[in-house]
Design a protein around this motif. Structure first.
Motif, short mmCIF file in Angstrom:
data_model
loop_
_atom_site.label_atom_id
_atom_site.label_comp_id
_atom_site.label_asym_id
_atom_site.label_seq_id
_atom_site.Cartn_x
_atom_site.Cartn_y
_atom_site.Cartn_z
N ALA A 49 0.83 -1.20 0.00
CA ALA A 49 0.00 0.00 0.00
C ALA A 49 0.87 1.26 0.00
O ALA A 49 0.58 2.23 -0.70
N SER A 50 1.96 1.23 0.78
CA SER A 50 2.87 2.37 0.79
C SER A 50 3.59 2.52 -0.55
O SER A 50 3.83 3.63 -1.02
N VAL A 51 3.92 1.40 -1.16
CA VAL A 51 4.60 1.41 -2.46
C VAL A 51 3.75 2.10 -3.52
O VAL A 51 4.21 2.98 -4.25
N VAL A 52 2.48 1.71 -3.60
CA VAL A 52 1.59 2.29 -4.61
C VAL A 52 1.34 3.76 -4.31
O VAL A 52 1.27 4.60 -5.22
N ALA A 53 1.23 4.11 -3.03
CA ALA A 53 1.03 5.52 -2.66
C ALA A 53 2.24 6.37 -3.07
O ALA A 53 2.09 7.50 -3.54
N MET A 54 3.46 5.83 -2.89
CA MET A 54 4.65 6.57 -3.32
C MET A 54 4.61 6.80 -4.83
O MET A 54 4.93 7.89 -5.31
N ALA A 55 4.24 5.77 -5.57
CA ALA A 55 4.15 5.91 -7.03
C ALA A 55 3.08 6.91 -7.43
O ALA A 55 3.24 7.63 -8.43
N ASP A 56 1.99 6.98 -6.67
CA ASP A 56 0.92 7.95 -6.93
C ASP A 56 1.46 9.37 -6.78
O ASP A 56 1.31 10.22 -7.67
N GLY A 57 2.10 9.65 -5.64
CA GLY A 57 2.65 10.98 -5.43
C GLY A 57 3.70 11.35 -6.46
O GLY A 57 3.74 12.49 -6.94
N TYR A 58 4.52 10.38 -6.82
CA TYR A 58 5.59 10.63 -7.79
C TYR A 58 5.01 10.96 -9.17
O TYR A 58 5.47 11.89 -9.85
N ALA A 59 4.01 10.21 -9.60
CA ALA A 59 3.40 10.44 -10.91
C ALA A 59 2.78 11.83 -10.99
O ALA A 59 2.93 12.55 -11.98
N GLY A 422 6.75 10.08 -2.33
CA GLY A 422 6.85 10.12 -3.79
C GLY A 422 6.81 11.53 -4.34
O GLY A 422 7.52 11.86 -5.29
N THR A 423 5.99 12.38 -3.73
CA THR A 423 5.91 13.78 -4.16
C THR A 423 7.25 14.47 -4.01
O THR A 423 7.73 15.16 -4.93
N ARG A 424 7.88 14.30 -2.86
CA ARG A 424 9.17 14.98 -2.62
C ARG A 424 10.27 14.43 -3.51
O ARG A 424 11.17 15.17 -3.93
N MET A 425 10.22 13.13 -3.84
CA MET A 425 11.22 12.57 -4.74
C MET A 425 11.16 13.21 -6.12
O MET A 425 12.18 13.38 -6.79
N ALA A 426 9.95 13.56 -6.55
CA ALA A 426 9.79 14.16 -7.88
C ALA A 426 9.94 15.67 -7.85
O ALA A 426 10.51 16.26 -8.77
N ALA A 427 9.44 16.31 -6.81
CA ALA A 427 9.44 17.78 -6.74
C ALA A 427 10.65 18.26 -5.98
O ALA A 427 10.55 18.91 -4.94
N ARG A 428 11.82 17.94 -6.47
CA ARG A 428 13.06 18.32 -5.79
C ARG A 428 13.17 19.85 -5.69
O ARG A 428 12.89 20.56 -6.64
N GLY A 429 13.58 20.31 -4.52
CA GLY A 429 13.74 21.74 -4.32
C GLY A 429 12.53 22.40 -3.69
O GLY A 429 12.64 23.52 -3.18
N TRP A 449 9.58 4.36 6.93
CA TRP A 449 10.86 3.67 6.73
C TRP A 449 11.48 4.05 5.40
O TRP A 449 12.68 4.31 5.31
N SER A 450 10.67 4.12 4.35
CA SER A 450 11.19 4.51 3.04
C SER A 450 11.69 5.95 3.07
O SER A 450 12.71 6.28 2.46
N ALA A 451 10.97 6.82 3.79
CA ALA A 451 11.42 8.21 3.91
C ALA A 451 12.79 8.28 4.56
O ALA A 451 13.66 9.06 4.14
N ALA A 452 13.00 7.44 5.60
CA ALA A 452 14.29 7.44 6.28
C ALA A 452 15.37 6.81 5.41
O ALA A 452 16.49 7.35 5.32
N ARG A 453 15.07 5.70 4.77
CA ARG A 453 16.08 5.00 3.96
C ARG A 453 16.63 5.88 2.85
O ARG A 453 17.83 5.89 2.59
N TYR A 454 15.74 6.63 2.20
CA TYR A 454 16.15 7.45 1.05
C TYR A 454 16.37 8.91 1.43
O TYR A 454 16.55 9.75 0.55
N GLU A 455 16.34 9.20 2.74
CA GLU A 455 16.59 10.54 3.25
C GLU A 455 15.74 11.58 2.53
O GLU A 455 16.23 12.59 2.01
N VAL A 456 14.45 11.32 2.50
CA VAL A 456 13.50 12.21 1.83
C VAL A 456 13.04 13.27 2.83
O VAL A 456 12.38 12.97 3.82
#
Length: 547
Positions: A49-59, A422-429, A449-456
């Motif tokens: 569920a978190s994986v798909v939500a990240m992809a949603d925000g990123y798209a 996902g939003t922050r990964m795409a909207a850098r800055g 956990w994903s936020a911490a792992r990738y330092e988002v």
């Protein structure tokens, strides 16, 4: 090239820059191939569920179709809530799900299942590839369908042994597609120009199409009040604009009462009105002349009759409409001035009441929402999944930049944390502040956990009232036994109280607890300087303890 090579080549060609997933045995061919594909980084989530939500925000933030890898039937089932949200929010997404090995699929091996059947109701389309030579075509079709209006998720089930085949397959070239042009708007413009009390309903299609400025031009030429559609997913009209009159409530009776003050309505990019709680009667009052504009012809007249239905490119059609209206409504400026003054007074009153409620924790919900809005750094994006506080937040946010507000009308809880990552990964800055209800956040807490792992660097603001407050409020309105006795079954999250700073630290995320509205405002303001995720717990008064 081999099937697995074709999959990666098509992903690159379709603009995929990372793959979101949680792997299992059926994904091992993909995981092995990604070792030699550093240009396609794999973003790991602890639950689908978190994986798909990240992809949603990123798209949404990248304006590109995202790609997800899920594991067999159980993984698809876990991801269904995210697919439902993406379907309702019209987020383009391709999900590649690993199926069991075809050589023993007939024997009902562990982990196998009807992936197509599971996903069909939550996607635009779900298909299973049976032959290696069909994989490239199936993937091309999936990316094309996911992006075609109305956009949404498409699932492709791929047996693991198919990806391992040493078979040569051909990759078809990507086919550029030109969308529809602008609709003929002359007659619709004439109807709107004659209206004495016009209103505009800004749907989420406006924001997705990048047509906000074009809708502003139409509204200003009409001198029309503008409402967002119920529970809008984004900024479809600047909420600080003098003509902005707020969001329509998600109940037919309230919508009908609001629209009864007008004689003509322009409804743009809106999926019907999607009421939440049932109220009798239609959303549209008798006699209201409606012009509806949408990219999807199925939306025109779907739930209410229209005088003019315009199907075509939203931005182009709105520009044409503005051109036809230019100079044709002499009263527009005076109407706009009158409306602007009224809206300014209403906003002042809301802001003043919220400021008056400032104080120590637990915070009044009005103060909590206002403190977040007041603290937002310049250019910040708000990702909101806070049901009761979210409504108060909408009333005090003044956001003019498209893409600055992200929500899901799908209603599947647990979306907010992953979507913010996902939003922050795409909207850098751009700073990202996620505003989350404590109940909502518990459904997707693994995303921390994903936020911490990738330092988002996202600021996760958890509004902790220790209850499912929206359910209690709804029961109170109904006047049933719960309201009579002040007792609510299954709606309290304390005791024991949820300790959000401890939960954040479990996943490697730093945390603070706001001791007052001022502290919450200042903590949110610090989002601009984050280099890693931060959780901000905001204790909020519970049911019956405050406004």
């Amino acid at each position: 090239m081999r099937p697995i090579e074709a999959l990666l080549e098509i992903a690159r060609d379709e603009g995929v820059t990372r793959i979101f997933g949680n792997p299992g045995t059926t994904e091992l061919p993909l995981m092995d191939a990604l070792v030699e594909a550093p240009d396609l980084p794999y973003v790991l989530g602890l639950q689908e569920a978190s994986v798909v939500a990240m992809a949603d925000g990123y798209a949404r933030a990248s304006h590109r179709t995202s790609m997800v890898s899920l594991h067999v039937a159980a993984g698809v089932a876990n991801g269904l809530i995210g697919m439902l949200n993406a379907l309702r929010s019209r987020t383009p997404m391709v999900i590649v799900a690993g199926q069991q090995d075809r050589r023993h699929l007939l024997q009902d091996p562990m982990l196998s299942g009807d992936l197509v059947g599971l996903a069909s109701a939550a996607t635009k389309q779900a298909v299973e590839v049976r032959h290696a030579y069909d994989l490239p075509i199936a993937l091309r079709r999936a990316f094309a369908l996911a992006a075609r209006p109305p956009a949404g998720p498409v699932l492709v089930s791929v047996p693991m042994d198919l990806l391992e085949e040493d078979t040569e397959v051909e990759v078809p070239a990507r086919s550029p597609v030109t969308g529809p042009g602008a609709a003929e708007a002359g007659a619709a413009a004439a109807l709107l120009a004659r209206a004495e009390r016009p209103v505009v309903i800004a749907g989420d299609g406006v924001g997705r199409a990048g047509a906000v400025a074009d809708l502003v031009a139409v509204a200003e030429r009409l001198g029309a009040a503008v409402h967002h559609q119920p529970m809008n997913d984004g900024i479809d009209f600047p909420t600080g604009h003098p003509l902005y009159a707020g969001m329509l409530a998600p109940r037919n009776a309230v919508i009908r009462e609001t629209l009864a003050a007008y004689d003509a309505a322009l409804i743009v990019g809106c999926h019907a009105f999607m009421p939440h709680h049932y109220t009798p009667g239609p959303a549209v009052p008798d006699g209201l002349a409606i012009v509806q504009v949408d990219e999807d012809p199925a939306e025109i007249g779907r739930n209410f009759a229209v005088r003019h239905g315009l199907t075509g490119d939203l931005a182009g059609t709105l520009r044409a409409l503005a051109g036809h209206l230019d100079g044709r409504v002499p009263s527009a400026r005076e109407r706009a001035k009158r409306l602007g003054a009224g809206h300014a007074r209403a906003r002042h009153d809301v802001d003043a009441a919220a400021r008056a409620a400032y104080g120590p924790s637990p915070l009044d919900p009005r103060a909590a929402a206002h403190a977040v809005a007041a603290g937002l750094p310049e250019g910040a994006i708000v990702v909101e999944e806070a049901i009761t506080i979210g409504l108060r937040l909408r009333a005090v946010l003044r956001q003019d930049r498209p893409g600055s507000y992200v929500h899901t009308v799908g209603g599947g809880l647990g979306w907010g944390i992953g979507a913010a990552v996902g939003t922050r990964m795409a909207a850098r800055g751009r700073p990202v502040v996620a505003v989350l209800g404590d109940g909502c956040a518990m459904f997707g807490v693994q995303g921390l956990w994903s936020a911490a792992r990738y330092e988002v660097p996202v600021a996760f603001v958890v509004m902790n009232n220790g209850e499912y407050r929206t359910l209690k409020d709804t029961l109170d309105e109904g006047g049933g036994a719960s309201a009579k006795h002040g007792r609510y079954i299954g709606m309290d999250l304390a005791p024991p109280a949820l300790d959000w700073p401890s939960a954040a630290r479990l996943f490697g995320v730093d945390a603070v607890r706001a001791g007052s509205a001022d502290e919450l405002r200042d903590a949110v303001a610090g989002a601009k300087d984050l280099s890693a995720p931060l959780l901000i717990e905001a204790p909020v008064t519970g049911h019956g303890e405050g406004s």
